[in-house]
Structures are given as structure tokens and as C-alpha cells.
Scaffold this motif. Structure first.
Motif, mmCIF file in Angstrom:
data_model
loop_
_atom_site.group_PDB
_atom_site.id
_atom_site.type_symbol
_atom_site.label_atom_id
_atom_site.label_comp_id
_atom_site.label_asym_id
_atom_site.label_seq_id
_atom_site.Cartn_x
_atom_site.Cartn_y
_atom_site.Cartn_z
ATOM 1 N N SER A 25 111.959 90.678 26.399
ATOM 2 C CA SER A 25 111.939 89.775 25.239
ATOM 3 C C SER A 25 112.356 88.352 25.605
ATOM 4 C CB SER A 25 112.864 90.318 24.140
ATOM 5 O OG SER A 25 114.199 90.415 24.618
ATOM 6 N N GLY A 26 112.168 87.958 26.869
ATOM 7 C CA GLY A 26 112.678 86.665 27.311
ATOM 8 C C GLY A 26 111.703 85.515 27.247
ATOM 9 N N CYS A 27 110.474 85.755 26.773
ATOM 10 C CA CYS A 27 109.515 84.655 26.675
ATOM 11 C C CYS A 27 109.492 84.132 25.246
ATOM 12 C CB CYS A 27 108.127 85.105 27.106
ATOM 13 S SG CYS A 27 107.419 86.415 26.094
ATOM 14 N N GLU A 28 108.971 82.927 25.072
ATOM 15 C CA GLU A 28 108.875 82.348 23.736
ATOM 16 C C GLU A 28 107.509 82.625 23.112
ATOM 17 O OE1 GLU A 28 112.056 79.027 23.086
ATOM 18 O OE2 GLU A 28 110.302 78.164 24.104
ATOM 19 N N HIS A 29 106.435 82.304 23.817
ATOM 20 C CA HIS A 29 105.103 82.653 23.321
ATOM 21 C C HIS A 29 104.855 84.154 23.539
ATOM 22 C CE1 HIS A 29 104.636 78.283 23.755
ATOM 23 N NE2 HIS A 29 103.692 78.386 22.829
ATOM 24 N N ILE A 30 104.034 84.727 22.673
ATOM 25 C CA ILE A 30 103.631 86.123 22.804
ATOM 26 C C ILE A 30 102.124 86.146 23.031
ATOM 27 C CG2 ILE A 30 103.510 88.371 21.665
ATOM 28 C CD1 ILE A 30 106.344 87.517 22.321
ATOM 29 N N PHE A 31 101.679 86.921 24.014
ATOM 30 C CA PHE A 31 100.259 86.987 24.318
ATOM 31 C C PHE A 31 99.746 88.401 24.098
ATOM 32 C CE2 PHE A 31 96.771 87.592 27.482
ATOM 33 C CZ PHE A 31 95.842 86.771 26.846
ATOM 34 N N GLU A 32 98.776 88.530 23.195
ATOM 35 C CA GLU A 32 98.170 89.831 22.882
ATOM 36 C C GLU A 32 99.231 90.881 22.544
ATOM 37 O OE1 GLU A 32 95.119 90.362 22.444
ATOM 38 O OE2 GLU A 32 93.955 88.881 23.517
ATOM 39 N N GLY A 33 100.241 90.461 21.793
ATOM 40 C CA GLY A 33 101.295 91.366 21.371
ATOM 41 C C GLY A 33 102.311 91.709 22.432
ATOM 42 N N ARG A 34 102.221 91.084 23.598
ATOM 43 C CA ARG A 34 103.083 91.417 24.727
ATOM 44 C C ARG A 34 104.107 90.318 24.975
ATOM 45 N NH1 ARG A 34 102.606 93.913 29.964
ATOM 46 N NH2 ARG A 34 104.723 93.859 30.815
ATOM 47 N N ALA A 35 105.349 90.717 25.164
ATOM 48 C CA ALA A 35 106.405 89.792 25.564
ATOM 49 C C ALA A 35 106.756 90.043 27.018
ATOM 50 C CB ALA A 35 107.636 89.980 24.685
#
Length: 287
Positions: A120-130
Motif C-alpha cells: 500500500s505504499g504507492c499513491e497512484h493505483i493502476f488497474e486496481g493494484r497498489a
């Protein structure tokens, strides 16, 4: 987002930090911004390929000087994140091409976002994935005097974002230059000199032919909507220990509290605001 996400952890040491302070890695806290510039296209967001507009004939995004072998960089713990800055103002890296067209965007700094765990350490989420971390390479438009002058202009900033995923115990050798240096900046406001080669770990991803771009905002105060975001979707693989090294950084003078999480929550555009996300592809590699 409220200021609470950016305040440092409560500290009971003799010299307490100001827990109402909302300083951030870009150094532009408490700047007054016209109300009309806010709450339109705030970042970070969730990206889905099916919701994006594909363009197959973008000019390549050009990286100039980001992995040169001369010069010195400073890696600093500012109590919110770890920030990399180059010291040679006469030979600063810059971006052009792609969604930036002929404008040149000068490197300001690179910083990281992370969380308590590897999921959970990213800010943007890509295709539902963190992912485990997100790195932001911040640039300002050369037509403005400096970052401070550019940050509230509609074309003032460009941020290139890279996801990092922790997996197992196999280190990313190129990323070791920074993950190892993190052990030297445990204390707040500490800094260490590193070679400018320390950005080699993004080189392969930066030369990818496809990336996502949209117009958004800073993810720290004052959240001005002045950023051309460029996001590379394929995560860079690093080890779990390399990510863990950043969680050891301290956020207050007593050294009792770590920077456990510095991620802004996802922002949802207003219903009347259609968000344009472009998936840009070039027939030539980025340079």
C-alpha cells in the motif's frame, strides 16, 4: 486530503516538532493559491487502461542527463520523505518531448512515497493494484525562473512516476545506491552525498515506449493543479529489505518515531469533471 496526513508523528522529546506543520518534500507549504485552481483535477488517482485514450504516435519522452556519471547529489531525510537533489546547477537534467512537446522541464528533485507494508505504499493505483513504493521525479518548466515561480502555473511542473514492488530478498543492484544510502540518513534533517549514477535504476523503465499521462496536481500542499503527470505502469522490482530501509527513517528529533506512511489518499474528480488519461505510445524508445 487534510493537513493531518502530512504532519509528523507526535513527539514527546524535549524539542518537540511542530505537529501542526504541513511541510512537504517540495518545500512549498503555506503558499496561498487562488480558489479556482483547487478541487478540479487532484492527484493521485486510479488509472485503468480501458478508461484511457490511446495515442500511438507520440514523440518519445527525452531524458537528458538523468544518468550522467559526473557530479554529486545529496540524499536527505526531511522528516516526511527521502529526497534526492543534484548540486551542479549548471548541468541539471531536463525532460522534453512526449506530452511536454518542445518545452524543457528542469529536474528539481526525486522523492519517495511508502507505507507500513509492501502492498500500500504507492499513491497512484493502476488497474486496481497498489505497489510497495512510488518514486516521483519532479521537474519545472524552464520558461519560469525556478520551481517556486513555476509551481502554480498551469504548465509549470512535470512529475514522472515509477512504481517499485518489493519481492523476496533479491536486491536491485542499481537501487542499492539509494537504499544503502538510506541507512546514513536515519535521523531527521540528515543528508549524505551520493553519485548522480544513483538514478540508473529508473533508466530501463524510462525508455519504455508506453506510459500514461494526465493533468493533475501536487500530492502535497498546496496541491496546485500544475502537474503534467507521466506514469510508467510496469513496476521496478526491488527486495523487501530495500523498501524496509526507508521505513527506518525518523520523523522527529527524538528519533523515537519512524516515517511509516507518507501517501496521500486517492482523489475522486468531481462528477462534472471529465478526467482525460492518455496512454501514450511511440514507435521509438524514449531517450
Amino acid at each position: 486530503m487534510t493537513g493531518q496526513m502530512l504532519t509528523r508523528n507526535q513527539c514527546d522529546c524535549t524539542t518537540e516538532p511542530d505537529t501542526n506543520r504541513t511541510d512537504n518534500p517540495l518545500g512549498e507549504a503555506h503558499i496561498q493559491v487562488a480558489e479556482w485552481r483547487l478541487n478540479k483535477v487532484q492527484s493521485p488517482i486510479e488509472l485503468n487502461h480501458d478508461d484511457s485514450i490511446s495515442h500511438d504516435h507520440f514523440e518519445p519522452l527525452q531524458f537528458h542527463g538523468h544518468w550522467d556519471t559526473h557530479g554529486i547529489a545529496n540524499f536527505t531525510n526531511n522528516g516526511f520523505t527521502a529526497t534526492l537533489r543534484f548540486s551542479d546547477k549548471d548541468h541539471m537534467p531536463y525532460l522534453k518531448g512526449g506530452p511536454l512537446h518542445d518545452d524543457e522541464y528542469v529536474f528539481e528533485q526525486l522523492h519517495f512515497h511508502w507505507s507500513e507494508d509492501d502492498h500500500s505504499g504507492c499513491e497512484h493505483i493502476f488497474e486496481g493494484r497498489a505497489y510497495s513504493m512510488e518514486a516521483h521525479v519532479v521537474h519545472y518548466n524552464r520558461k519560469y525562473k525556478d520551481f517556486q515561480d513555476a509551481h502554480d502555473k498551469h504548465d509549470g511542473l512535470s512529475v514522472v512516476a515509477f512504481f517499485l514492488q518489493a519481492s523476496g530478498d533479491e536486491d536491485n543492484d542499481d537501487f542499492l545506491k539509494l537504499s544503502t544510502a538510506a541507512s546514513d540518513i536515519i535521523s531527521i534533517n540528515s543528508s549524505v552525498k551520493v553519485s548522480t549514477e544513483c538514478m540508473d535504476w529508473i533508466k530501463e523503465s524510462a525508455q519504455c515506449k508506453g506510459y500514461y499521462t494526465y493533468q493533475g496536481s501536487l500530492t502535497t500542499e498546496p496541491y496546485t493543479e500544475s502537474v503534467t503527470w507521466i506514469l510508467y505502469p510496469k513496476p521496478i522490482q526491488v527486495s523487501q529489505e530495500q523498501v524496509a530501509s526507508f521505513r527506518k527513517l525518523k520523523c522527529c528529533p527524538c528519533n523515537e518515531h519512524n516515517i511509516k506512511k507518507n501517501v496521500r489518499p486517492l482523489q475522486t474528480p468531481p462528477e462534472h469533471k471529465k478526467l482525460q488519461i492518455v496512454y501514450a505510445r511511440s514507435h521509438r524508445q524514449s531517450e
